[in-house]
Design an enzyme around this catalytic site. Sequence first.
Site, PDB file in Angstrom:
ATOM      1  CE1 TYR A  53      -3.180  -2.883   0.193  1.00 55.73           C
ATOM      2  CE2 TYR A  53      -3.512  -2.447   2.524  1.00 55.73           C
ATOM      3  CZ  TYR A  53      -3.797  -3.178   1.392  1.00 55.73           C
ATOM      4  OH  TYR A  53      -4.722  -4.195   1.466  1.00 55.73           O
ATOM      5  CB  SER A 237     -13.993  -5.310  -0.692  1.00 54.55           C
ATOM      6  OG  SER A 237     -14.369  -4.507  -1.798  1.00 54.55           O
ATOM      7  CG  LEU A 239     -18.948   0.269   1.610  1.00 56.80           C
ATOM      8  CD1 LEU A 239     -18.786   1.783   1.661  1.00 56.80           C
ATOM      9  CD2 LEU A 239     -20.374  -0.126   1.943  1.00 56.80           C
ATOM     10  N   GLY A 242     -16.762   0.614  -3.318  1.00 52.44           N
ATOM     11  CA  GLY A 242     -17.570   1.832  -3.427  1.00 52.44           C
ATOM     12  C   GLY A 242     -18.880   1.668  -4.146  1.00 52.44           C
ATOM     13  CG  LEU A 244     -22.375  -3.052  -2.610  1.00 55.74           C
ATOM     14  CD1 LEU A 244     -22.011  -4.249  -1.742  1.00 55.74           C
ATOM     15  CD2 LEU A 244     -23.781  -3.231  -3.194  1.00 55.74           C
ATOM     16  N   GLY A 246     -23.552   3.522  -3.317  1.00 54.06           N
ATOM     17  CA  GLY A 246     -24.527   4.251  -4.120  1.00 54.06           C
ATOM     18  C   GLY A 246     -23.947   5.410  -4.895  1.00 54.06           C
ATOM     19  CE  LYS A 247     -17.248   5.848  -4.222  1.00 50.54           C
ATOM     20  NZ  LYS A 247     -16.103   6.291  -3.406  1.00 50.54           N
TER      21      LYS A 247
END
Length: 349
Positions: A53, A237, A239, A242, A244, A246-247
């Site tokens: 990372y 993960s 979401l 990302g 999930l 909604g963005k």
Amino acid sequence: MKMRRLGRSDLVVSQICLGTMTFGEQNTQEEGHAQMDMAFERGVNFLDMAELYPIPPKAETQGHTERIVGSWVKARGNRDKVIIASKVVGRSANEWFRGGRPSKLVRADIMDAIDKSLARLGMEHIDLYQIHWPDRNVPFGSNPTRVPENVEPLPDETPIAETLAVFDELVKAGKIRYLGLSNESSWGVMRYIAESGREIGPRPVSLQNAYNLLNRTFEVNLAETCRREDVGLLAYSPLAQGYLSGKYDGGALPEGSRKALFNRLQRYEKPGASEAIAAYNAMARDFGLTPARFANAFVNSRPFVTSNIVGATSTEQLGEALDALDVVWSSAMQEAVDGLHQKVGNPAF
């Protein structure tokens, strides 16, 4: 914040783990410190990172995340109050990890990785040191819904016993406390356990695999494996990178989002995924919740999840993830989720 024992270790970790892979790329050191302050104040005692990372992996930024986490721990003087988890890369053709050569899960490479991580963190030991992905020729994530055509063992594959023996050295040297696996299959988990039973090296206490509404493949056989063998799931993960939250609904592409910056979300862009994403996000709103809160609450509710690894690029997003702990997951929610899952399956393994 609930606290849970991690596998057969003496580590007691918070129900939420803060993922830090944005620190050093999408987030500055100051922003990373702000996130860790918020998480710590809300009861999070568990930080996850990796030598890889920040994401996306690049030679010029590799290792920045560990440096930022280390600087926060030093500034706050709270090393005895936080559990530090990091990872060594698996087989990789990228040469910047090992200073000009590809990386494998062999002694020289693991020793190089741990010493560099400890130096970047400014610490004497890492509590949970995880193998980021296998040395074997398996799909990333190691738990697909379909078996790829080319899964023949590589001629220079590093035996699990050989890798495990190195971790035995690390534990005895006091550089790490426990071994964790990541992106691993049931076969891989059981092989590590079998070799540890032969006293080759430490028994794995955790498995960090993707788990979310779009990818419930962990439930197929890993859930039983980990439950019976006392290996704690660290779900990453929640979401779905990302989707999930909604963005991205309706084809939106918010400025500064991971997709807009890096376009690295292909894992959640497979056939059938967009329809499933829209349906789950609509379901969340029908229950009066934001998609992000609903998706995190689902992961939090699963009895086989030891800790849910949440990531954010702002304290507002982190607050939303932490607020999901207040959601009472109902039987109606579970029935709705299972009904949709029966129709759409796992479109993003």
